[in-house]
Design a protein around this motif. Sequence first.
Motif, short mmCIF file in Angstrom:
data_model
loop_
_atom_site.label_atom_id
_atom_site.label_comp_id
_atom_site.label_asym_id
_atom_site.label_seq_id
_atom_site.Cartn_x
_atom_site.Cartn_y
_atom_site.Cartn_z
N VAL A 51 0.86 -1.19 0.00
CA VAL A 51 0.00 0.00 0.00
C VAL A 51 0.89 1.23 0.00
CG1 VAL A 51 -1.85 1.22 1.18
CG2 VAL A 51 -1.72 -1.29 1.33
N VAL A 52 0.85 1.99 -1.08
CA VAL A 52 1.69 3.17 -1.21
C VAL A 52 0.89 4.40 -0.81
CG1 VAL A 52 3.20 4.49 -2.76
CG2 VAL A 52 2.85 2.03 -3.14
N THR A 53 1.53 5.28 -0.04
CA THR A 53 0.85 6.51 0.37
C THR A 53 1.81 7.68 0.33
OG1 THR A 53 -0.58 7.48 2.08
CG2 THR A 53 1.32 6.21 2.86
N GLY A 54 1.30 8.85 0.06
CA GLY A 54 2.11 10.05 0.00
C GLY A 54 1.20 11.24 -0.22
N MET A 55 1.63 12.41 0.20
CA MET A 55 0.81 13.62 0.13
C MET A 55 1.37 14.56 -0.93
SD MET A 55 -1.89 14.62 1.77
CE MET A 55 -2.89 16.11 1.67
N GLY A 56 0.48 15.28 -1.61
CA GLY A 56 0.93 16.27 -2.59
C GLY A 56 1.67 15.64 -3.74
N LYS A 57 2.83 16.22 -4.09
CA LYS A 57 3.62 15.70 -5.20
C LYS A 57 4.08 14.28 -4.92
CE LYS A 57 3.52 19.67 -7.39
NZ LYS A 57 2.73 20.40 -6.37
N SER A 58 4.38 13.99 -3.66
CA SER A 58 4.77 12.61 -3.30
C SER A 58 3.62 11.64 -3.55
CB SER A 58 5.18 12.54 -1.82
OG SER A 58 6.39 13.23 -1.60
N GLY A 59 2.39 12.14 -3.43
CA GLY A 59 1.24 11.30 -3.71
C GLY A 59 1.15 10.94 -5.18
#
Length: 324
Positions: A46-54
């Motif tokens: 499960v990959v998660t990240g916010m903004g550009k990382s998302g």
Amino acid sequence: MSTSFIESATRTIELETAAIADLKHSINENFTLACEIMLACKGRVVVTGMGKSGHIGNKIAATLASTGTPSFYVHPGEASHGDLGMITQQDVVLALSNSGTTGEILTIVPLIRRMNAKLISMTGVPDSTLAQAADVNLNTAVATEACPLNLAPTSSTTATLVMGDALAIALLEARGFTAEDFAFSHPGGALGRRLLLKVEDVMVSGDATPKVGPDTLLSDALLEISTKGMGMTTVVDEHNHLLGIFTDGDLRRALDARHEIDIHNTPIAEVMSRDCKVCSSGMLAAQAMNIMEENSISVLAAVNTEQEVIGAIHLHELIKAGLA
């Protein structure tokens, strides 16, 4: 003005290239441990990240999923409002944050740890809060962003993306993932068709196969060619073994060689091509197409291991199937 655009673009490429080159120093025992954790995963990554990382995380999840590692992306903000239920203790969470202090991710970290799911972080700050909380951290630090203000995520997102690709390919090779495996996850694309579609899927067979005996008169063979609409007919013996093939091109060559030819008295055996190219029904359609292209022909007889004619395939059908 155009010169400054070129200089800016060149500088950006050089900075991001340097960032990727430096990333090689982060391929160490932590990378090996991360691969081992993901390889042993009984659930999904499960990959998660916010903004550009998302956005980068979405791409990494898609690459993992298409190369043999079941994976999907979860938005960390949505995870705090119900989507955390998509994660189980059988899963591995891959959390992306350049700073390692992204609030939305840190909010769900204790819950991930409580359910005993493995946590791999990918950060640009190895001693950050997220890096310290993870089972293993992958360092994606860059010397500077390509942005002249050193603010917009550029080099850092590129480095993160490349690290994700490195993980996906390392796992692909560890699993012995094949081109056919890849095709099964891409059945709708041109690549999938080239790797999955077989001759038997598109060839004509049975009564639709143009076929005559060696004593058939040329006039009757031409009628068979016209009726079956493939621009050719196979020539077979009494046991259905392939003896040769006769095409529109063979007719032109026969007329050129003899100037005059009596189509009502000439047996097809006298003018057929004996040394003809063939394919098998189990062959990839793409391979059959390659045979056609290499020999400048547009049709192949399909035969079995006993050289019995079981069908025929035309270039037009391969093009219609999306192989061209």
